[in-house]
Design an enzyme around this catalytic site. Structure first.
Site, PDB file in Angstrom:
ATOM      1  N   GLY A  87      41.979 -53.469 -15.654  1.00 52.16           N
ATOM      2  CA  GLY A  87      43.420 -53.366 -16.320  1.00 52.16           C
ATOM      3  C   GLY A  87      43.358 -53.093 -17.893  1.00 52.16           C
ATOM      4  O   GLY A  87      42.666 -53.998 -18.636  1.00 52.16           O
ATOM      5  N   HIS A  88      43.876 -52.028 -18.412  1.00 56.63           N
ATOM      6  CA  HIS A  88      43.619 -51.744 -19.914  1.00 56.63           C
ATOM      7  C   HIS A  88      44.875 -51.557 -20.621  1.00 56.63           C
ATOM      8  O   HIS A  88      45.912 -50.863 -20.179  1.00 56.63           O
ATOM      9  CB  HIS A  88      43.027 -50.348 -19.948  1.00 56.63           C
ATOM     10  CG  HIS A  88      41.709 -50.381 -19.178  1.00 56.63           C
ATOM     11  ND1 HIS A  88      41.009 -49.108 -19.060  1.00 56.63           N
ATOM     12  CD2 HIS A  88      40.785 -51.344 -18.692  1.00 56.63           C
ATOM     13  CE1 HIS A  88      39.748 -49.570 -18.501  1.00 56.63           C
ATOM     14  NE2 HIS A  88      39.672 -50.902 -18.338  1.00 56.63           N
ATOM     15  N   THR A  89      45.299 -52.429 -21.405  1.00 52.10           N
ATOM     16  CA  THR A  89      46.394 -52.534 -22.008  1.00 52.10           C
ATOM     17  C   THR A  89      46.532 -51.741 -23.447  1.00 52.10           C
ATOM     18  O   THR A  89      45.528 -52.043 -24.211  1.00 52.10           O
ATOM     19  CB  THR A  89      46.995 -54.200 -22.253  1.00 52.10           C
ATOM     20  OG1 THR A  89      47.076 -54.710 -21.213  1.00 52.10           O
ATOM     21  CG2 THR A  89      48.130 -54.035 -23.149  1.00 52.10           C
ATOM     22  N   LYS A 114      38.874 -51.974 -24.209  1.00 52.27           N
ATOM     23  CA  LYS A 114      38.226 -50.673 -24.194  1.00 52.27           C
ATOM     24  C   LYS A 114      39.349 -50.013 -24.326  1.00 52.27           C
ATOM     25  O   LYS A 114      39.471 -48.848 -24.784  1.00 52.27           O
ATOM     26  CB  LYS A 114      37.527 -50.605 -22.781  1.00 52.27           C
ATOM     27  CG  LYS A 114      36.353 -51.476 -22.829  1.00 52.27           C
ATOM     28  CD  LYS A 114      35.643 -51.470 -21.440  1.00 52.27           C
ATOM     29  CE  LYS A 114      36.477 -52.045 -20.340  1.00 52.27           C
ATOM     30  NZ  LYS A 114      36.575 -53.441 -20.349  1.00 52.27           N
ATOM     31  N   ASP A 144      40.986 -60.841 -35.575  1.00 53.59           N
ATOM     32  CA  ASP A 144      42.391 -61.857 -35.906  1.00 53.59           C
ATOM     33  C   ASP A 144      42.582 -63.020 -35.093  1.00 53.59           C
ATOM     34  O   ASP A 144      43.096 -63.924 -35.819  1.00 53.59           O
ATOM     35  CB  ASP A 144      43.714 -60.787 -35.823  1.00 53.59           C
ATOM     36  CG  ASP A 144      43.663 -60.224 -34.399  1.00 53.59           C
ATOM     37  OD1 ASP A 144      42.812 -59.533 -33.823  1.00 53.59           O
ATOM     38  OD2 ASP A 144      44.822 -60.608 -33.670  1.00 53.59           O
ATOM     39  N   GLY A 195      34.038 -57.799 -19.491  1.00 54.97           N
ATOM     40  CA  GLY A 195      35.486 -57.135 -19.344  1.00 54.97           C
ATOM     41  C   GLY A 195      36.484 -57.604 -20.198  1.00 54.97           C
ATOM     42  O   GLY A 195      36.401 -58.527 -20.951  1.00 54.97           O
ATOM     43  N   ASP A 196      37.511 -56.822 -20.450  1.00 50.23           N
ATOM     44  CA  ASP A 196      38.870 -56.862 -21.137  1.00 50.23           C
ATOM     45  C   ASP A 196      38.357 -57.010 -22.887  1.00 50.23           C
ATOM     46  O   ASP A 196      38.922 -57.829 -23.418  1.00 50.23           O
ATOM     47  CB  ASP A 196      39.277 -58.319 -20.794  1.00 50.23           C
ATOM     48  CG  ASP A 196      39.839 -58.258 -19.357  1.00 50.23           C
ATOM     49  OD1 ASP A 196      40.253 -57.197 -18.883  1.00 50.23           O
ATOM     50  OD2 ASP A 196      39.724 -59.423 -18.696  1.00 50.23           O
TER      51      ASP A 196
HETATM   52  P1  GDP Z   1      40.028 -53.776 -21.512  1.00 50.64           P
HETATM   53  O1  GDP Z   1      40.108 -54.118 -20.018  1.00 50.64           O
HETATM   54  O2  GDP Z   1      38.788 -53.856 -22.267  1.00 50.64           O
HETATM   55  O3  GDP Z   1      40.834 -52.394 -21.913  1.00 50.64           O
HETATM   56  O4  GDP Z   1      40.972 -54.809 -22.393  1.00 50.64           O
HETATM   57  P2  GDP Z   1      42.367 -55.346 -21.953  1.00 50.64           P
HETATM   58  O5  GDP Z   1      43.466 -54.433 -22.117  1.00 50.64           O
HETATM   59  O6  GDP Z   1      42.195 -55.881 -20.474  1.00 50.64           O
HETATM   60  O7  GDP Z   1      42.281 -56.752 -22.619  1.00 50.64           O
HETATM   61  C1  GDP Z   1      42.484 -56.866 -24.180  1.00 50.64           C
HETATM   62  C2  GDP Z   1      43.684 -57.137 -24.594  1.00 50.64           C
HETATM   63  O8  GDP Z   1      43.750 -57.361 -26.019  1.00 50.64           O
HETATM   64  C3  GDP Z   1      44.854 -56.230 -24.600  1.00 50.64           C
HETATM   65  O9  GDP Z   1      46.162 -57.103 -24.337  1.00 50.64           O
HETATM   66  C4  GDP Z   1      45.020 -55.768 -25.833  1.00 50.64           C
HETATM   67  O10 GDP Z   1      46.252 -55.204 -26.366  1.00 50.64           O
HETATM   68  C5  GDP Z   1      44.807 -56.812 -26.901  1.00 50.64           C
HETATM   69  N1  GDP Z   1      43.799 -56.320 -28.004  1.00 50.64           N
HETATM   70  C6  GDP Z   1      42.988 -55.240 -28.032  1.00 50.64           C
HETATM   71  N2  GDP Z   1      42.579 -55.271 -29.343  1.00 50.64           N
HETATM   72  C7  GDP Z   1      42.920 -56.409 -30.046  1.00 50.64           C
HETATM   73  C8  GDP Z   1      42.812 -56.877 -31.413  1.00 50.64           C
HETATM   74  O11 GDP Z   1      42.142 -56.370 -32.058  1.00 50.64           O
HETATM   75  N3  GDP Z   1      43.390 -58.171 -31.853  1.00 50.64           N
HETATM   76  C9  GDP Z   1      44.329 -58.607 -30.723  1.00 50.64           C
HETATM   77  N4  GDP Z   1      44.937 -59.788 -30.999  1.00 50.64           N
HETATM   78  N5  GDP Z   1      44.411 -58.186 -29.423  1.00 50.64           N
HETATM   79  C10 GDP Z   1      44.021 -56.976 -29.138  1.00 50.64           C
HETATM   80  P1  IMO Z   2      38.616 -54.292 -17.289  1.00 50.21           P
HETATM   81  O1  IMO Z   2      38.293 -52.723 -16.967  1.00 50.21           O
HETATM   82  C1  IMO Z   2      37.617 -58.533 -16.270  1.00 50.21           C
HETATM   83  C2  IMO Z   2      35.955 -59.394 -12.463  1.00 50.21           C
HETATM   84  C3  IMO Z   2      36.803 -60.162 -11.351  1.00 50.21           C
HETATM   85  C4  IMO Z   2      35.778 -61.179 -10.707  1.00 50.21           C
HETATM   86  C5  IMO Z   2      34.739 -59.752 -10.514  1.00 50.21           C
HETATM   87  C6  IMO Z   2      34.669 -59.390  -9.196  1.00 50.21           C
HETATM   88  O2  IMO Z   2      39.992 -54.484 -17.352  1.00 50.21           O
HETATM   89  O3  IMO Z   2      37.708 -55.004 -18.133  1.00 50.21           O
HETATM   90  P2  IMO Z   2      36.100 -57.155  -8.087  1.00 50.21           P
HETATM   91  O4  IMO Z   2      37.593 -57.403  -7.789  1.00 50.21           O
HETATM   92  O5  IMO Z   2      35.862 -56.362  -8.978  1.00 50.21           O
HETATM   93  O6  IMO Z   2      35.224 -57.280  -6.959  1.00 50.21           O
HETATM   94  O7  IMO Z   2      36.124 -58.955  -8.938  1.00 50.21           O
HETATM   95  O8  IMO Z   2      34.889 -58.969 -11.650  1.00 50.21           O
HETATM   96  N1  IMO Z   2      36.533 -58.189 -12.858  1.00 50.21           N
HETATM   97  C7  IMO Z   2      37.082 -57.905 -14.080  1.00 50.21           C
HETATM   98  N2  IMO Z   2      36.925 -58.698 -15.277  1.00 50.21           N
HETATM   99  N3  IMO Z   2      38.115 -57.126 -16.669  1.00 50.21           N
HETATM  100  C8  IMO Z   2      37.805 -56.320 -15.653  1.00 50.21           C
HETATM  101  O9  IMO Z   2      38.098 -54.886 -15.994  1.00 50.21           O
HETATM  102  C9  IMO Z   2      37.423 -56.655 -14.428  1.00 50.21           C
HETATM  103  N4  IMO Z   2      37.239 -56.130 -13.065  1.00 50.21           N
HETATM  104  C10 IMO Z   2      36.592 -57.035 -12.443  1.00 50.21           C
HETATM  105  O10 IMO Z   2      37.663 -61.097 -12.120  1.00 50.21           O
HETATM  106  O11 IMO Z   2      35.195 -61.955 -11.515  1.00 50.21           O
HETATM  107 MG    MG Z   3      41.297 -55.593 -18.971  1.00 42.24          MG
END
Ligand code: GDP
Ligand code: IMO
Ligand code: MG
Length: 424
Positions: A39-41, A15, A327, A11-12
């Protein structure tokens, strides 16, 4: 051509940024699994959007649909909807009538489930009630959005739920289910969102010849079947879920784009072979701003795990890769990539099935020289330092999939296109 965007790690992976980038060219953006554990930022100029349930396509004012594979917390949804409405007037967001709801007792049960585990066996969930809500769905006890249209049958469904869960809640000193309060709250919620609820055949009826972007939540290593079980979430995060979770046939997904960071992170507990508990791990966290969007927990950081990503690419049927956060590696002297594991003195090329073995494996690394110059903000492959290009080509070679874009900052346009994503 319809596309699914899915995470290849824990995750994170970024996306949200990629979905926002791509959605310009799509008619509909769909969430099909997970809930507000995601959580998508997305950063566009000086505005930061933090989305949990609502697809990132909303930022470009695209039509957004939450399919029945999503679990939805009513209170959370209303807050998120109100928040986004302050930025995007009258957002076009629709909800499948088949969506299962997350209610208060699911959050209580999530807490109980964690409380009975000890030490390393705790999952470290987001405490949003995700697991118990999916348990109820599979156990045929969910309250669905369509149930809110008939308060009489809703009440009788709740009576059965209360009978089932009250003894458990009581045994763990949690409040029992308050039937009247639940009905009252749901009735108010229904009046707020009734106009957004649509029949599950929405996509089939209206988007037959249109372009659909499916936005995955979590990542393959958190998939309940393919991830590092039991340290996973409770839904299928693989791309085939986009079909089951939205009411489309499997052939409606024409291209699967896998998202992976140039290193690895994980929130919550569970095995993480390439984790760095040292200054390098700390510096990745600092530069990458690796704090969970949902729970604000510090994300664990480590080197890129080529064995894992190669495996998830195969599982997910990936057509192309978006590599993000290049980066973040800019200042490192050297960069490592895991290319094998050692388990009980033997070298292996795959992630073993049991979590006991997953905790035991030791990574075997290949080391690359760092480029020690700024890639942040670069938008053209030619402008990348040679050593960065070598790292990218080596990753591509090892994981066996084409890297079609590279992200070099959180900003929407700081993206290098190697292959035109709108043509494939
Ligand atoms: P998601 O859950 O897959 O949508 O990812 P998140 O949003 O939870 O986490 C990705 C984080 O990295 C966010 O704070 C984005 O703003 C940041 N991000 C995405 N692409 C890049 C990148 O290429 N470089 C940097 N430094 N940050 C990025
Ligand atoms: P995005 O869409 C990162 C992790 C939790 C925990 C496990 C189970 O932002 O990539 P849950 O509450 O789903 O039963 O927790 O999954 N987890 C994530 N980790 N990004 C996420 O979503 C996550 N959604 C759940 O931290 O380890
Ligand atoms: Mg996320």
């Amino acid at each position: 051509m319809n596309k699914a965007v899915i995470g290849l790690q824990w995750g994170d992976e970024g996306k949200g940024k990629i979905v926002d980038y791509l959605s310009e060219n799509f008619d509909l953006v769909v969430r099909y699994q997970g809930g507000n554990n995601a959580g998508h930022t997305v950063i566009v100029e000086d505005i930061t959007y933090k989305l949990n349930l609502i697809p990132s396509g909303v930022i470009r004012d695209k039509i957004c649909f939450l399919g029945q594979g999503v679990v939805l917390d009513p209170e959370h949804f209303v807050n998120e909807y109100e928040k986004i409405s302050k930025r995007i007037s009258n957002p076009r967001i629709y909800l499948s009538s088949n969506i299962s709801l997350i209610l208060n007792y699911h959050k209580q049960l999530d807490k109980i489930n964690e409380s009975i585990l000890t030490g390393d066996s705790k999952i470290g969930t987001t405490a949003k009630g995700i697991g118990p809500a999916y348990q109820d769905k599979v156990g045929r006890k969910s309250i669905k959005l369509y149930d809110l249209d008939n308060m009489i049958s809703l009440k009788s469904k709740f009576e059965a739920i209360k009978k089932y869960y009250d003894p458990i809640l009581d045994a763990f000193d949690e409040n029992k289910i308050d039937l009247n309060q639940n009905i009252e709250r749901l009735s108010e919620f229904y009046s707020q969102i009734k106009s957004l609820i649509i029949d599950n055949s929405f996509i089939k009826k209206n988007f037959q010849n249109k372009k659909i972007l499916f936005e995955g939540a979590q990542g393959i290593l958190l998939d309940v079947d393919h991830g590092t079980y039991p340290f996973v979430t409770s839904s299928n995060t693989v791309a085939s879920s986009a079909a089951t979770g939205s009411g489309c046939g499997p052939n409606s997904i024409n291209y699967v784009l896998g998202i992976t960071k140039a290193y690895t992170t994980r929130v919550g507990s569970g095995p993480f072979p390439t984790e760095l508990n040292d200054e390098i791990g700390e510096s990745l966290g600092r530069r990458g701003k690796e704090f969970g969007t949902v729970t604000a927990r510090k994300r664990r950081c480590g080197w890129f795990d080529g064995v894992l990503v190669r495996q998830t690419i195969k599982i997910a049927g990936i057509n192309g890769i978006a590599l993000t956060k290049l980066d973040v590696l800019d200042e490192l002297d050297e960069i490592k990539v895991c290319i094998q594991y050692e388990l009980n003195g033997k070298k292996i090329d795959y992630l073993p099935s049991s979590s006991e073995d997953q905790f035991k494996i030791k990574p075997i690394y290949k080391t690359f020289p760092g480029w020690k110059s700024q890639t942040r903000g670069i938008r053209n492959i030619q402008d990348l330092p040679e050593k960065a290009k070598n790292y990218i080509y080596a990753l591509e070679d090892f994981i066996g999939a084409k890297i079609s874009s590279i992200s070099t900052s959180p900003e929407r346009d700081d993206t290098i296109l190697i292959e035109d994503p709108f043509k494939v």
